[in-house]
Design an enzyme around this catalytic site. Sequence first.
Site: not given
Lengths: 326, 326
Positions: B156-157, B153
């Site tokens: 997210c990351d 993701c």
Amino acid sequence: MEINLSAGLFTPEKNFLQFDESTVYDTVIVGGGPAGLTAAVYCMRKGLAAGIIIKDMGGQVAETAGIENYLGFRYVNGAELVDKFREQVLQFGIAFREGATVTSIQDGSVKRLVLDDGTSVSTRTVIIASGKSWRRLGVKGERELTGRGVAYCSTCDAPFFAGKDVAVVGGGNSGIESAIDLAKVASRVVLVQNLDSLTADRILVDRLGEYGNVEIIYGHGVTEILGEERVRGVSIRSVGTGETRNLEVQGIFIEIGLVPNSGFVKGLLEMNESGEIVVDSACATSRPGIFAAGDVTSVPFKQIIIAGGEGAKAALSAAEYILTQK
Amino acid sequence: MEINLSAGLFTPEKNFLQFDESTVYDTVIVGGGPAGLTAAVYCMRKGLAAGIIIKDMGGQVAETAGIENYLGFRYVNGAELVDKFREQVLQFGIAFREGATVTSIQDGSVKRLVLDDGTSVSTRTVIIASGKSWRRLGVKGERELTGRGVAYCSTCDAPFFAGKDVAVVGGGNSGIESAIDLAKVASRVVLVQNLDSLTADRILVDRLGEYGNVEIIYGHGVTEILGEERVRGVSIRSVGTGETRNLEVQGIFIEIGLVPNSGFVKGLLEMNESGEIVVDSACATSRPGIFAAGDVTSVPFKQIIIAGGEGAKAALSAAEYILTQK
């Protein structure tokens, strides 16, 4: 220190920036409750040139006594959670304005937000997260004791009144739902209704009738909330005779409705009969480039985590919109 | 100790309960990610007799390296956040089953959930929050290094790979979006695509072309992810010649799609072409009394806070449904 991994991108030293009237922002967020603040975090992480205009930091959260239903915290009080949200937004270089209200939006491929002090802000997209305000009784003691016995949200606060005597004002659906929530945990619930009957749905009234610890006082209005540090009672007056008496309670839930803060976009955006901005499942409004999130919208149920989720959706939709326009 | 305020209602000593085959529950939640766990908290607070059936506690969150976009936490790692969610649910006397899968649902005014061990559970309402699974490459090193350089993701990351060299696998929309997210922060991005062209939307491909630090390798597949403690490279093989070579990268984003875990309700509920369960804005599915929330549904954008918000909506909808049925 895992946080250092991202040091190249986010420097906590960067602080809130002044709005610049000559800049066209990618997005400007209106509102500083959970929806607006979550939108801000997502916009900044997507690398958008973003700003946020906040009337009251935290919105309704700041007025909530205790929160036990926001995942990640078993218990947190409203002010604490707002501080955490604020700190999380503060790490980004977002243009920021507190204590200001947007009075109108001029639509176009670049939109112009006009503020109550006469200044304006230009932006490609807008995220409206201006929330709702509880309709207040407007009586003495109400504002002073909010969060200290005066409450507005039974889903949020009913559990804090376990074993106590509590009043509920309002005989519509939200008043009865609130009384049911409270009847399960409180020692005694007194429902105060200014009319001679309840206006809630029959099924809710029947459900309420199943509880032996509920008393309904018809034809009375609340004239004052009593107490110094915390609520210790309410004064009620008969609509018919004008006679006044006091009820000894440790809490009062005021359930006479919520008003969406959507006046500044009346005529511009499609709204439902309650004045809520109609959005689709990606938080798009009836105008391209204008998104809305949280309690001000037609999305059902007004809760912190729901507003937060909607704020994230609105930000990601705005980012997608910009990507397809540039 | 503010928590004592609610001691009458919630006793932290109450632990997870066994499911009882002779009980008809008010609601049973399928799934233990943010949607399912938030639904659990809301159901219990509404006083419902509830149960939860979890295959993997935390769902995709448990596999996420770091989280900076869940409001309330500036930084938290996936496992930590799952622990907090778990603890918050654990305080309630909820019927609980971990490591089990629901294989089918028999519909009716009372619904029967059949589990993979042959047992069954009866309930008035169901909340399906079974999530999605990342489509995996299925190569050596992938599972072992997930959360330690292997990521799925970019929203997210990506920020955790600031200044690093990173590979992205997949030439569809999510691969290109991921490469754009990473190009902004990473030192170098290598996009590995097994076909001879990209399948993403033109506009996304054009946007990606604006970044000077992106290299695209066509006609190659990833055969192994290298590294002990953390990713230090990937092996790629030419589809044409079969020739293998290594790329030195500190991270790899696998962007070949997500699969909704909705097989057990195929034929029962309306789904879209991606196999996601179609829900309305109150999380109702095509069958009365069956609600769905989070990544398994048609709601756009897959994020923790969005899933949490949807879980809260589903729980409140289920509570309303029960109130009108009894």
